[in-house]
Motif scaffolding. Sequence first.
Motif, PDB file in Angstrom:
ATOM      1  N   LEU A   1     -29.257 -22.607  36.130  1.00 49.69           N
ATOM      2  CA  LEU A   1     -29.524 -21.921  34.868  1.00 49.69           C
ATOM      3  C   LEU A   1     -29.926 -22.875  33.746  1.00 49.69           C
ATOM      4  CD1 LEU A   1     -26.535 -19.394  34.796  1.00 49.69           C
ATOM      5  CD2 LEU A   1     -28.861 -19.015  35.628  1.00 49.69           C
ATOM      6  N   SER A   2     -29.646 -24.135  33.939  1.00 52.08           N
ATOM      7  CA  SER A   2     -29.872 -25.122  32.888  1.00 52.08           C
ATOM      8  C   SER A   2     -31.100 -25.961  33.203  1.00 52.08           C
ATOM      9  CB  SER A   2     -28.641 -26.030  32.797  1.00 52.08           C
ATOM     10  OG  SER A   2     -28.427 -26.461  31.494  1.00 52.08           O
TER      11      SER A   2
ATOM     12  N   TYR B   1     -30.262 -23.355  28.447  1.00 62.55           N
ATOM     13  CA  TYR B   1     -29.306 -22.784  29.385  1.00 62.55           C
ATOM     14  C   TYR B   1     -29.482 -21.272  29.358  1.00 62.55           C
ATOM     15  CZ  TYR B   1     -24.961 -21.411  31.632  1.00 62.55           C
ATOM     16  OH  TYR B   1     -24.037 -20.852  32.481  1.00 62.55           O
ATOM     17  N   ASN B   2     -29.897 -20.724  30.484  1.00 65.74           N
ATOM     18  CA  ASN B   2     -30.077 -19.282  30.643  1.00 65.74           C
ATOM     19  C   ASN B   2     -30.936 -18.691  29.524  1.00 65.74           C
ATOM     20  OD1 ASN B   2     -29.704 -17.002  32.185  1.00 65.74           O
ATOM     21  ND2 ASN B   2     -27.807 -16.420  31.172  1.00 65.74           N
ATOM     22  N   GLY B   3     -31.990 -19.382  29.203  1.00 66.79           N
ATOM     23  CA  GLY B   3     -32.961 -18.864  28.244  1.00 66.79           C
ATOM     24  C   GLY B   3     -32.739 -19.268  26.800  1.00 66.79           C
TER      25      GLY B   3
ATOM     26  N   GLN C   1     -37.577 -21.605  27.704  1.00 61.23           N
ATOM     27  CA  GLN C   1     -37.181 -21.226  29.056  1.00 61.23           C
ATOM     28  C   GLN C   1     -37.377 -19.719  29.168  1.00 61.23           C
ATOM     29  OE1 GLN C   1     -33.036 -21.688  30.222  1.00 61.23           O
ATOM     30  NE2 GLN C   1     -33.629 -22.105  32.330  1.00 61.23           N
TER      31      GLN C   1
ATOM     32  N   LEU D   1     -36.386 -18.272  34.416  1.00 57.98           N
ATOM     33  CA  LEU D   1     -35.710 -19.575  34.281  1.00 57.98           C
ATOM     34  C   LEU D   1     -36.638 -20.784  34.366  1.00 57.98           C
ATOM     35  CD1 LEU D   1     -32.428 -18.850  36.240  1.00 57.98           C
ATOM     36  CD2 LEU D   1     -32.826 -18.719  33.779  1.00 57.98           C
TER      37      LEU D   1
ATOM     38  N   SER E   1     -39.366 -23.350  32.868  1.00 57.84           N
ATOM     39  CA  SER E   1     -39.459 -23.866  31.506  1.00 57.84           C
ATOM     40  C   SER E   1     -40.801 -24.528  31.281  1.00 57.84           C
ATOM     41  CB  SER E   1     -38.334 -24.875  31.251  1.00 57.84           C
ATOM     42  OG  SER E   1     -38.422 -25.427  29.953  1.00 57.84           O
TER      43      SER E   1
ATOM     44  N   SER F   1     -32.618 -29.945  36.347  1.00 57.33           N
ATOM     45  CA  SER F   1     -31.890 -28.684  36.258  1.00 57.33           C
ATOM     46  C   SER F   1     -30.478 -28.860  36.782  1.00 57.33           C
ATOM     47  CB  SER F   1     -32.613 -27.565  37.018  1.00 57.33           C
ATOM     48  OG  SER F   1     -32.516 -27.735  38.421  1.00 57.33           O
TER      49      SER F   1
END
Lengths: 112, 116
Positions: free
Chosen positions: A30-31, A50-52, A68, A72, A74, A93
């Motif tokens: 997620l990161s 992180y998660n958008g 992002q 997910l 980027s 990530s």
Amino acid sequence: DSGVTQTPKHLITATGQRVTLRCSPRSGDLSVYWYQQSLDQGLQFLIQYYNGEERAKGNILERFSAQQFPDLHSELNLSSLELGDSALYFCASSEGPDGEAFFGQGTRLTVV
Amino acid sequence: AQSVTQPDIHITVSEGASLELRCNYSYGATPYLFWYVQSPGQGLQLLLKYFSGDTLVQGIKGFEAEFKRSQSSFNLRKPSVHWSDAAEYFCAVVLYSGAGSYQLTFGKGTKLSVIP
């Protein structure tokens, strides 16, 4: 293979131009982090999502921006490019916001 | 200020010799600690990590690292270096960067050369 994909691998562009670097994180991560590596500055942290959502900001210039997306991946946008922006740009990530990071192969940007 | 320091810019060792790469950090608490390796033209590969528990951690490629809280150090070691270990090694720590955020921060790196 870390599972992190960066495109393009190489980019040559002129001063004043704008480029977009893309990063696909490992499945389930997620990161996303962006780093700039140059001979004189070493590895400099630019920004983390992180998660958008933007999670942490480092030494990122105002000419640079990132985001992002819901899937997910980027993108790092670099504008009004200068010769000094020539560097290797890495995406990494991690599963959580502060765990071990896995790095892509990098995008080598050359500004001429 | 919070930071991570690798005091040796360049180290040269003979193949088969032992290796120790130094890393010191400045941080109020015990951070998460990592060692990465970068071969020329390549991305960074994680060698090992320390989060908590046993202070001697084993990694890939025969590397190990020891966390010493009293010295704020996390030195990387290998008993016998191979020519393929020639690369640049980065120590990294997750440091608190304010407002509930943490940042993976790298040292300047140590370049390892191996003499056949």
